[in-house]
Design a protein around this motif. Structure first.
Motif, PDB file in Angstrom:
ATOM      1  N   MET A 137     -21.437  25.125 -54.551  1.00 44.47           N
ATOM      2  CA  MET A 137     -22.484  25.773 -55.056  1.00 44.47           C
ATOM      3  C   MET A 137     -22.225  26.513 -56.369  1.00 44.47           C
ATOM      4  N   PRO A 138     -21.477  27.221 -56.555  1.00 43.92           N
ATOM      5  CA  PRO A 138     -20.735  27.626 -57.973  1.00 43.92           C
ATOM      6  C   PRO A 138     -20.419  26.700 -58.867  1.00 43.92           C
ATOM      7  N   ILE A 139     -19.779  25.636 -58.485  1.00 37.40           N
ATOM      8  CA  ILE A 139     -19.066  24.759 -59.331  1.00 37.40           C
ATOM      9  C   ILE A 139     -20.277  23.812 -59.759  1.00 37.40           C
ATOM     10  N   MET A 140     -21.053  23.385 -58.830  1.00 38.55           N
ATOM     11  CA  MET A 140     -22.505  22.640 -59.174  1.00 38.55           C
ATOM     12  C   MET A 140     -23.506  23.384 -59.859  1.00 38.55           C
ATOM     13  N   GLY A 141     -23.575  24.663 -59.815  1.00 38.15           N
ATOM     14  CA  GLY A 141     -24.736  25.317 -60.073  1.00 38.15           C
ATOM     15  C   GLY A 141     -26.025  25.355 -59.590  1.00 38.15           C
ATOM     16  N   TRP A 142     -25.771  24.942 -57.963  1.00 37.22           N
ATOM     17  CA  TRP A 142     -26.815  24.989 -56.962  1.00 37.22           C
ATOM     18  C   TRP A 142     -27.409  26.018 -56.754  1.00 37.22           C
ATOM     19  N   GLN A 143     -28.654  26.286 -56.312  1.00 40.67           N
ATOM     20  CA  GLN A 143     -29.266  27.714 -55.866  1.00 40.67           C
ATOM     21  C   GLN A 143     -29.460  27.671 -54.684  1.00 40.67           C
ATOM     22  N   SER A 144     -29.590  26.598 -53.707  1.00 41.87           N
ATOM     23  CA  SER A 144     -29.750  26.384 -52.324  1.00 41.87           C
ATOM     24  C   SER A 144     -29.069  25.172 -51.695  1.00 41.87           C
ATOM     25  N   GLU A 145     -28.958  25.167 -50.614  1.00 41.78           N
ATOM     26  CA  GLU A 145     -28.474  23.766 -49.781  1.00 41.78           C
ATOM     27  C   GLU A 145     -29.471  22.715 -50.353  1.00 41.78           C
ATOM     28  N   ALA A 146     -30.677  22.853 -50.472  1.00 40.92           N
ATOM     29  CA  ALA A 146     -31.390  21.776 -50.903  1.00 40.92           C
ATOM     30  C   ALA A 146     -31.080  21.177 -52.134  1.00 40.92           C
ATOM     31  N   ASP A 147     -30.412  21.726 -52.997  1.00 40.82           N
ATOM     32  CA  ASP A 147     -29.959  21.157 -54.012  1.00 40.82           C
ATOM     33  C   ASP A 147     -28.817  20.181 -53.873  1.00 40.82           C
ATOM     34  N   ALA A 148     -28.247  20.224 -52.953  1.00 40.53           N
ATOM     35  CA  ALA A 148     -26.933  19.485 -52.492  1.00 40.53           C
ATOM     36  C   ALA A 148     -27.334  18.049 -52.065  1.00 40.53           C
ATOM     37  N   VAL A 149     -28.626  17.984 -51.592  1.00 40.76           N
ATOM     38  CA  VAL A 149     -29.091  16.638 -51.080  1.00 40.76           C
ATOM     39  C   VAL A 149     -29.582  15.641 -52.046  1.00 40.76           C
ATOM     40  N   HIS A 150     -28.601  15.289 -53.285  1.00 38.98           N
ATOM     41  CA  HIS A 150     -28.547  14.365 -54.226  1.00 38.98           C
ATOM     42  C   HIS A 150     -27.442  13.809 -54.731  1.00 38.98           C
ATOM     43  N   SER A 151     -27.437  12.979 -55.523  1.00 42.23           N
ATOM     44  CA  SER A 151     -26.320  12.488 -56.154  1.00 42.23           C
ATOM     45  C   SER A 151     -26.319  13.216 -57.694  1.00 42.23           C
ATOM     46  N   TYR A 152     -25.150  13.555 -57.922  1.00 41.86           N
ATOM     47  CA  TYR A 152     -24.839  14.286 -59.357  1.00 41.86           C
ATOM     48  C   TYR A 152     -23.682  13.516 -60.281  1.00 41.86           C
ATOM     49  N   LEU A 153     -23.990  13.404 -61.486  1.00 44.88           N
ATOM     50  CA  LEU A 153     -22.852  13.078 -62.222  1.00 44.88           C
ATOM     51  C   LEU A 153     -22.098  14.180 -62.441  1.00 44.88           C
ATOM     52  N   LEU A 154     -20.894  14.197 -62.349  1.00 44.48           N
ATOM     53  CA  LEU A 154     -19.959  15.206 -62.674  1.00 44.48           C
ATOM     54  C   LEU A 154     -19.360  15.521 -63.963  1.00 44.48           C
ATOM     55  N   THR A 155     -19.517  16.855 -64.355  1.00 44.57           N
ATOM     56  CA  THR A 155     -18.800  17.003 -65.825  1.00 44.57           C
ATOM     57  C   THR A 155     -17.257  17.046 -65.558  1.00 44.57           C
ATOM     58  N   GLN A 156     -16.558  16.833 -66.685  1.00 40.63           N
ATOM     59  CA  GLN A 156     -15.170  17.152 -66.539  1.00 40.63           C
ATOM     60  C   GLN A 156     -14.677  18.249 -65.852  1.00 40.63           C
TER      61      GLN A 156
END
Length: 97
Positions: A52-71
């Motif tokens: 969550m802190p790495i990705m900037g997610w606010q809740s678990e629901a935000d994790a249910v997607h695919s994300y392009l990672l920054t370096q």
């Protein structure tokens, strides 16, 4: 009509997540401008709470997607997992239950 289908899907996900099966994460890597993954690794030790802190997610629901990672995100995940990630690919994190 598409909105109705979407609402039904949200309800199914909400019901399924009520059981709180832990999300499992993996990273896929593809060359720039390609949809063909040439790298894949599971991240069995990572939890939603750790990401969550790495990705900037606010809740678990935000994790249910695919994300392009920054370096920066990729480097933080490398530090947490001790798994080296390729530097020459676009890296995506996704989850499954």
């Amino acid at each position: 009509m598409a909105q109705g289908k979407w609402a039904t899907r949200i309800q199914v996900v909400t019901v399924f997540r009520a059981g709180k099966a832990p999300l499992k994460f993996e990273i896929h890597g593809a060359p720039t401008n390609s949809d063909d993954a040439v790298f894949e690794t599971k991240l069995p030790t990572l939890t939603t709470e750790m990401l969550m802190p790495i990705m900037g997610w606010q809740s678990e629901a935000d994790a249910v997607h695919s994300y392009l990672l920054t370096q920066e995100q990729a480097s933080a995940i490398e530090r947490l997992t001790a798994i080296p990630l390729p530097k020459d690919l676009e890296l995506y994190i996704s989850c499954h239950c």
